[in-house]
Enzyme design. Structure first.
Site, PDB file in Angstrom:
ATOM      1  N   GLU A  14       4.518 -18.179 -89.419  1.00  0.00           N
ATOM      2  CA  GLU A  14       4.175 -18.919 -88.184  1.00  0.00           C
ATOM      3  C   GLU A  14       4.117 -17.981 -86.983  1.00  0.00           C
ATOM      4  O   GLU A  14       3.263 -18.143 -86.094  1.00  0.00           O
ATOM      5  CB  GLU A  14       5.226 -20.011 -87.956  1.00  0.00           C
ATOM      6  CG  GLU A  14       5.154 -21.142 -88.974  1.00  0.00           C
ATOM      7  CD  GLU A  14       6.393 -22.044 -88.932  1.00  0.00           C
ATOM      8  OE1 GLU A  14       6.317 -23.144 -89.487  1.00  0.00           O
ATOM      9  OE2 GLU A  14       7.427 -21.620 -88.339  1.00  0.00           O
ATOM     10  N   ARG A  61      10.549 -16.686 -95.298  1.00  0.00           N
ATOM     11  CA  ARG A  61       9.139 -16.352 -95.514  1.00  0.00           C
ATOM     12  C   ARG A  61       8.965 -15.503 -96.780  1.00  0.00           C
ATOM     13  O   ARG A  61       7.978 -15.652 -97.514  1.00  0.00           O
ATOM     14  CB  ARG A  61       8.517 -15.687 -94.303  1.00  0.00           C
ATOM     15  CG  ARG A  61       9.208 -14.439 -93.770  1.00  0.00           C
ATOM     16  CD  ARG A  61       8.638 -14.090 -92.403  1.00  0.00           C
ATOM     17  NE  ARG A  61       9.029 -12.815 -91.834  1.00  0.00           N
ATOM     18  CZ  ARG A  61      10.055 -12.618 -91.019  1.00  0.00           C
ATOM     19  NH1 ARG A  61      10.856 -13.662 -90.717  1.00  0.00           N
ATOM     20  NH2 ARG A  61      10.322 -11.430 -90.500  1.00  0.00           N
ATOM     21  N   HIS A  90      14.916  -5.294 -87.887  1.00  0.00           N
ATOM     22  CA  HIS A  90      15.369  -6.083 -86.728  1.00  0.00           C
ATOM     23  C   HIS A  90      14.617  -5.561 -85.503  1.00  0.00           C
ATOM     24  O   HIS A  90      14.684  -4.377 -85.195  1.00  0.00           O
ATOM     25  CB  HIS A  90      16.880  -5.930 -86.537  1.00  0.00           C
ATOM     26  CG  HIS A  90      17.464  -6.939 -85.603  1.00  0.00           C
ATOM     27  ND1 HIS A  90      17.156  -6.992 -84.259  1.00  0.00           N
ATOM     28  CD2 HIS A  90      18.349  -7.956 -85.822  1.00  0.00           C
ATOM     29  CE1 HIS A  90      17.808  -7.984 -83.695  1.00  0.00           C
ATOM     30  NE2 HIS A  90      18.532  -8.586 -84.604  1.00  0.00           N
ATOM     31  N   ARG A 116       5.879   1.471 -84.268  1.00  0.00           N
ATOM     32  CA  ARG A 116       5.567   2.305 -85.419  1.00  0.00           C
ATOM     33  C   ARG A 116       6.231   3.700 -85.423  1.00  0.00           C
ATOM     34  O   ARG A 116       5.965   4.476 -86.346  1.00  0.00           O
ATOM     35  CB  ARG A 116       4.053   2.473 -85.552  1.00  0.00           C
ATOM     36  CG  ARG A 116       3.361   1.216 -86.083  1.00  0.00           C
ATOM     37  CD  ARG A 116       3.736   0.950 -87.558  1.00  0.00           C
ATOM     38  NE  ARG A 116       3.119  -0.261 -88.079  1.00  0.00           N
ATOM     39  CZ  ARG A 116       3.707  -1.456 -88.025  1.00  0.00           C
ATOM     40  NH1 ARG A 116       4.919  -1.598 -87.460  1.00  0.00           N
ATOM     41  NH2 ARG A 116       3.097  -2.527 -88.507  1.00  0.00           N
ATOM     42  N   HIS A 182       9.118  -7.604 -96.628  1.00  0.00           N
ATOM     43  CA  HIS A 182       8.490  -7.678 -95.298  1.00  0.00           C
ATOM     44  C   HIS A 182       7.705  -6.405 -94.986  1.00  0.00           C
ATOM     45  O   HIS A 182       7.884  -5.380 -95.648  1.00  0.00           O
ATOM     46  CB  HIS A 182       9.588  -7.896 -94.250  1.00  0.00           C
ATOM     47  CG  HIS A 182      10.413  -9.111 -94.540  1.00  0.00           C
ATOM     48  ND1 HIS A 182      10.212 -10.335 -93.931  1.00  0.00           N
ATOM     49  CD2 HIS A 182      11.432  -9.315 -95.424  1.00  0.00           C
ATOM     50  CE1 HIS A 182      11.072 -11.218 -94.396  1.00  0.00           C
ATOM     51  NE2 HIS A 182      11.815 -10.627 -95.321  1.00  0.00           N
ATOM     52  N   ASN A 184       7.900  -4.090 -92.684  1.00  0.00           N
ATOM     53  CA  ASN A 184       8.591  -2.831 -92.394  1.00  0.00           C
ATOM     54  C   ASN A 184       9.628  -2.463 -93.430  1.00  0.00           C
ATOM     55  O   ASN A 184       9.891  -1.276 -93.656  1.00  0.00           O
ATOM     56  CB  ASN A 184       9.203  -2.886 -90.997  1.00  0.00           C
ATOM     57  CG  ASN A 184       8.113  -2.864 -89.943  1.00  0.00           C
ATOM     58  OD1 ASN A 184       7.398  -1.881 -89.790  1.00  0.00           O
ATOM     59  ND2 ASN A 184       7.951  -3.979 -89.252  1.00  0.00           N
TER      60      ASN A 184
HETATM   61  O1  LIG Z   1       8.562  -8.690 -87.713  1.00  0.00           O
HETATM   62  C1  LIG Z   1       7.401  -8.786 -87.321  1.00  0.00           C
HETATM   63  O2  LIG Z   1       7.038  -8.962 -86.153  1.00  0.00           O
HETATM   64  C2  LIG Z   1       6.289  -8.612 -88.329  1.00  0.00           C
HETATM   65  O3  LIG Z   1       6.573  -9.225 -89.500  1.00  0.00           O
HETATM   66  C3  LIG Z   1       6.053  -7.138 -88.507  1.00  0.00           C
HETATM   67  O4  LIG Z   1       5.525  -6.768 -87.335  1.00  0.00           O
HETATM   68  P1  LIG Z   1       4.869  -5.338 -87.103  1.00  0.00           P
HETATM   69  O5  LIG Z   1       3.741  -5.204 -88.117  1.00  0.00           O
HETATM   70  O6  LIG Z   1       4.389  -5.439 -85.677  1.00  0.00           O
HETATM   71  O7  LIG Z   1       5.952  -4.315 -87.313  1.00  0.00           O
END
Ligand SMILES: O=C(O)[C@H](O)COP(=O)(O)O
Length: 247
Positions: A14, A61, A90, A116, A182, A184
Site C-alpha cells: 500500500e 507484506r 528500518h 542507496r 524486502h 533492501n
Molecule cells: O521500505 C520502503 O520504503 C521500500 O520497501 C523500499 O524502498 P526503497 O526502494 O526506496 O529503499
C-alpha cells in the site's frame, strides 16, 4: 551438487503505491501486489521450482506474499521460519514520508545518500512517532537492539548471522529454499552472494513479486553471477521503476 535459493521481494505494498518510505511500518499488499505474489508462484511452478522450506520477515507484506505464492504452487504446507533479521531496512525518521517530497526538500545528493548509500542511515525515528515500532510485541526480545534507523551496512550485519545459522544449513540439506523478504534486506543478501562493492550496490534495485533464482555451489557461491529472474524482461523494467521512485 548445487543448492537452489529463490529470493522473492513482497508484492506491491500500500505504501509502495503511495510512494512512501516504509521500512518497519507493517503495511499490507495492494490488490496488484497480491496478484504479483500469485504470479510469482505461477512462475516457480512453470520453472519446476517447488520450495521445501520458506523464510520470511516479521512483516505482513512478506508473509502474505510467501503464502499467496506458495498456495499457487500447492506448497502452502511447507515449514516456515520467520525472523526480524529479514525485515526491510528500518528507514528511521523517513518512515511515512513521501519520496517525491523528500527528494524536493533535501535534494538529489541527500536523497540518494539516505536511500542507496552503503553506510549513511537516515535520522533516527523517535519512539513517540506514530511510525515507531517501539512497544511492538513482535520485537519485545530485541530490547535496546531495536533499530531506530538503519543503513545497508546495518542490514547486512543483522541479516548474515541468520543466513549462516538458518538458511545455509537448509540449503546444505538439499532443500530448495524460498526467502520472502524486502527490497533492501534482499539487496543486503545479494551484495553478499555476488560480492558487490560498497559503491556498486547503490545501483542495484530489486523489483516486487519477481522470483530471483540462485544456484549455489558447495561454497555457497553463485554459479551464475546475479542469479536468474524467472521473468527477466519484466524484472528489468520493474527494477528500473524502483530506481526512479521519487522522481
Ligand atoms: O521500505 C520502503 O520504503 C521500500 O520497501 C523500499 O524502498 P526503497 O526502494 O526506496 O529503499
Amino acid at each position: 551438487m548445487t543448492h537452489t535459493l529463490v529470493l522473492l521481494r513482497h508484492g506491491e505494498s500500500e505504501w509502495n503505491a503511495k510512494n512512501l518510505f516504509t521500512g518497519w511500518v507493517d503495511v499490507d499488499l495492494t490488490e496488484k501486489g497480491r496478484a504479483e505474489a500469485v504470479r510469482g508462484g505461477e512462475l516457480m511452478v512453470e520453472a519446476g521450482l517447488l520450495p521445501d522450506i520458506v523464510h520470511t520477515s516479521l512483516q505482513r507484506r512478506a508473509i502474505t506474499t510467501a503464502h499467496l505464492s506458495l498456495d499457487v504452487a500447492d506448497r502452502h504446507w511447507i515449514p516456515v521460519k520467520r525472523s526480524w533479521r529479514l525485515n526491510e531496512r528500518h528507514y528511521g525518521a523517513l518512515q511515512g514520508k513521501d519520496k517525491k517530497q523528500t527528494l524536493a526538500e533535501f535534494g538529489e545528493e541527500q536523497f540518494m545518500l539516505w536511500r542507496r548509500s552503503f553506510d549513511t542511515p537516515p535520522p533516527p525515528l523517535d519512539d513517540s512517532s506514530e511510525f515507531s515500532q517501539a512497544g511492538d510485541p513482535r520485537y519485545a526480545d530485541l530490547g535496546d537492539e531495536l533499530p531506530r534507523t538503519e543503513c545497508l551496512k546495518d542490514v547486512i550485519a543483522r541479516f548474515l548471522p541468520y543466513w549462516e545459522a538458518e538458511i545455509v544449513p537448509d540449503l546444505q540439506s538439499g532443500r530448495t529454499v524460498l526467502v520472502a523478504a524486502h527490497g533492501n534486506s534482499l539487496r543486503a543478501l545479494v551484495k553478499h552472494l555476488d560480492q558487490i562493492s560498497d559503491e556498486d550496490i547503490a545501483g542495484l534495485n530489486i523489483p516486487t513479486g519477481m522470483p530471483l533464482v540462485y544456484r549455489l555451489d558447495e561454497d555457497m557461491r553463485p554459479t551464475v553471477a546475479g542469479g536468474e529472474y524467472l521473468d527477466p524482461e519484466a524484472a528489468a523494467a520493474a527494477a528500473a521503476a524502483v530506481a526512479n521512485q521519487g522522481r
